[in-house]
Write a protein that holds these residues in place. Structure first.
Motif: not given
Length: 278
Positions: A194-202, A272-275
Motif C-alpha cells: 500500500n502506498g499513500y501520499f498525504i499533502s496540504d494543497l492551497y 485542502w489535504i490531498v489523500d
C-alpha cells in the motif's frame, strides 16, 4: 575550494527559508521543541507578527493560523493510517524543522519514520535533533533526484505499507513539477503493498478578501524565489490531476468537511489535504 555539490545547489533550495518561520511558529504553538526553533525563525515571526494579527482580525486567516490547521489535519490523517497499518513506514519530504517526526517517533517507537530535505537543511535538522532524538533518520537529497528513488528502493521494507508526507511544499512548485513528483511517488509505491501520499494543497481562494490572500502569495513567491501559485478551483479537478499522474484513488479533504472527502464543491476552505493512494 568550493565543496558544494549538485544537491546543495538544487533549484528548489530557496524554499527552505520558510522552514525557519514555520519551525518557530510550531514552537510558539507548543507542539515543537526549542531545539527546532531558530533565531532566524524568531526574527521572521517577529517581523510578520503585526501583519499576521491584522490578517486574522480582518480576513479571518493568516499564515500562522493556516500552519496550525494544516499541521493538525495531516497529523489526523496520519494517525488514521497508523491505526489502519501499525507497521506503516513514513517518509516526510521537505521536512524542514517540522516537529512531526520527533513527536511521532516518541508516540510510536515501533514505526519507521524518515525525514528528507535538501542537504543544508537536513544537516541543520540532524544537529538540532541530536540531543533529543539521536536515532532520527534525516536524509539530505533533492526529491527529484535518483538519490531519493534509491531511498524508496533500498532503505525501506517492501513488505510493509508506506506513506509519504508533504507539508507547505507543493504550491511552491509549478504544476508540471507537482505532476513529476506525483509520478515519482506513484511509481515508487508499486514496490509496496500500500502506498499513500498525504499533502496540504492551497486551492484558488474564494474568500471575500481573496485578493489579500493572492497578494500575500506574491510575497511568498518573491521571498522564496519560487512558483507559489494556486492551481485548482474544485476538489474534483485536483483529484483528477493526481489520478492522471499515477494514483488510483485520490480524495481531497477540505478542512470544514474533513471526514467526507467525496464532496466535490469548493467549500471555501483556505487549505485542502490531498489523500492519494496507489
Amino acid at each position: 575550494m568550493n565543496t558544494k555539490t549538485t544537491q546543495d545547489l538544487s533549484p528548489h533550495r530557496h524554499i527552505s527559508f520558510t522552514a525557519h518561520y514555520t519551525g518557530y511558529i510550531w514552537y510558539l504553538l507548543g507542539i515543537s521543541h526549542e531545539r527546532l526553533a531558530t533565531a532566524k525563525g524568531k526574527q521572521l515571526a517577529t517581523l510578520l507578527h503585526p501583519f499576521e494579527t491584522l490578517a486574522e482580525k480582518f480576513v479571518g486567516h493568516s499564515v500562522r493560523s493556516t500552519l496550525k490547521l494544516r499541521h493538525r489535519l495531516i497529523d489526523q490523517r496520519l494517525e488514521q493510517l497508523i491505526a489502519q497499518h501499525p507497521d506503516l513506514q513514513i517518509i516526510e519530504i521537505a521536512a524542514g524543522l517540522s516537529p512531526r517526526g520527533w513527536r511521532f517517533r516518541q508516540k510510536y517507537p515501533a514505526i519507521s519514520y524518515i525525514e528528507v530535505d535538501l542537504p543544508a537543511m537536513a544537516t541543520t535538522k540532524r544537529e538540532a535533533l541530536q540531543p533529543i532524538d539521536p536515532d532520527a533518520k534525516v536524509y539530505g537529497c533533492d526529491i527529484f533526484s535518483e538519490q531519493f528513488q534509491q531511498i524508496l528502493k533500498q532503505d525501506l521494507d517492501h513488505s510493509r505499507p508506506i506513506a509519504v508526507l508533504s507539508e507547505g511544499l507543493i504550491n511552491y512548485f509549478s504544476k508540471d513539477l507537482i505532476g513529476q513528483l506525483s509520478q515519482i511517488l506513484s511509481t515508487g509505491f508499486q514496490q509496496f503493498p500500500n502506498g499513500y501520499f498525504i499533502s496540504d494543497l492551497y486551492p484558488e481562494p474564494t474568500h471575500r478578501l481573496a485578493k489579500v490572500i493572492w497578494h500575500s502569495s506574491k510575497l511568498l513567491k518573491f521571498l522564496s524565489k519560487s512558483e507559489f501559485q494556486f492551481y485548482f478551483t474544485s476538489p474534483q479537478e485536483a483529484a483528477e490531476f493526481f489520478k492522471m499522474h499515477g494514483f488510483k484513488k485520490t480524495h481531497i479533504r477540505q478542512a470544514s468537511n474533513f471526514e467526507h472527502p467525496e464532496e466535490q464543491n469548493h467549500l471555501g476552505d483556505i487549505v485542502w489535504i490531498v489523500d492519494a493512494q496507489v
